[in-house]
Design a protein around this motif. Sequence first.
Motif, short mmCIF file in Angstrom:
data_model
loop_
_atom_site.label_atom_id
_atom_site.label_comp_id
_atom_site.label_asym_id
_atom_site.label_seq_id
_atom_site.Cartn_x
_atom_site.Cartn_y
_atom_site.Cartn_z
N TRP A 89 -3.79 -9.28 1.38
CA TRP A 89 -3.65 -8.14 0.49
C TRP A 89 -2.75 -8.44 -0.71
N TYR A 92 -3.33 -7.12 -4.13
CA TYR A 92 -3.22 -5.67 -4.32
C TYR A 92 -1.76 -5.21 -4.29
N LEU A 96 0.40 -1.28 -3.54
CA LEU A 96 0.69 -0.97 -2.15
C LEU A 96 2.18 -0.89 -1.91
N PHE A 100 3.38 -0.15 3.72
CA PHE A 100 1.97 -0.30 4.03
C PHE A 100 1.59 -1.78 4.15
N GLN A 101 2.22 -2.63 3.34
CA GLN A 101 2.00 -4.07 3.48
C GLN A 101 2.47 -4.54 4.86
N ARG A 151 -6.79 1.09 -3.23
CA ARG A 151 -6.59 1.48 -1.83
C ARG A 151 -7.92 1.55 -1.09
#
Length: 281
Positions: A89, A92, A96, A100-101, A151
């Motif tokens: 991820w 992104y 983020l 959440f990571q 997302r």
Amino acid sequence: MAPTPPPTFRKRRLGQALRRLREDRKLTQQQVADALGIQIDRISRAELGRTKIDIPLLRALLNEYGVIDADLRQTLEDMTRNIGKRGWWHSYNSFLTLTFQDFLGLEGEAQRTRTFQKLVPGRLQLEDYTRRLLEAGLGIVHPTREQLESRVAVRLERQNRLHERPYEVVLSASALVDHIGDPEIMRRQILHLREQADRDEITLRILPLDRGPHLGLDGPFTLFDFPDGGQLVALEALLNSFYLEDEDSLITYTAAFQQIHDLALDDEKSKAYLERAAHTA
């Protein structure tokens, strides 16, 4: 003096595993430091996830803890080598939150995931359902359309990367009556759930609304089981995820999941429930 940065999920996971192994042997940090001829600070910081340890030190610790299980030793060595590795991820990251990571990393490391949800869980969502759901936060949680679409992309990528790992879901029937988008989106989403329920690695049970009080009424939660024997509870809020790892919390949430699982319809009745719900959506 600059504050010490928080540990990454990989350092934290490794530290938890090392602490658990030490405590299983009923050794203090000082005893281990003395036996290896190192400063106690190296032990304490490693267990807190505040520092990176190297393979020679890891092997020395595992020898001191009497770890002879080859699979466990390899798992911990892999964790050590991957501490600095970027997650899928990474591209992104700017969209983020750090928590959440962390969640994505923990989810990727878990060998089994159990969850109770009141909405269709992200790993089982269709793209249209995901987009309509996240659009409720446009301009609030997701300041721009670009962030929202990122997302959506992350959620779909999660689905591609988590095959063949046991995934146990108890889903409140409210998820099937709370319309996200138009009736056609809900119908296709419910049919998708029915299809996913046939996959070998997925156990999907529906909890009807008439089952009375249960511990899931307090909110959704997720239990992660890791290859090294560790566990973690994740509680998701609007902006962040919160993690519980103390023994009392793990015992409580494991029992809560079992209670909810037992109250839910069994696998075949859940599939039939989904089929009926798709026709009435």
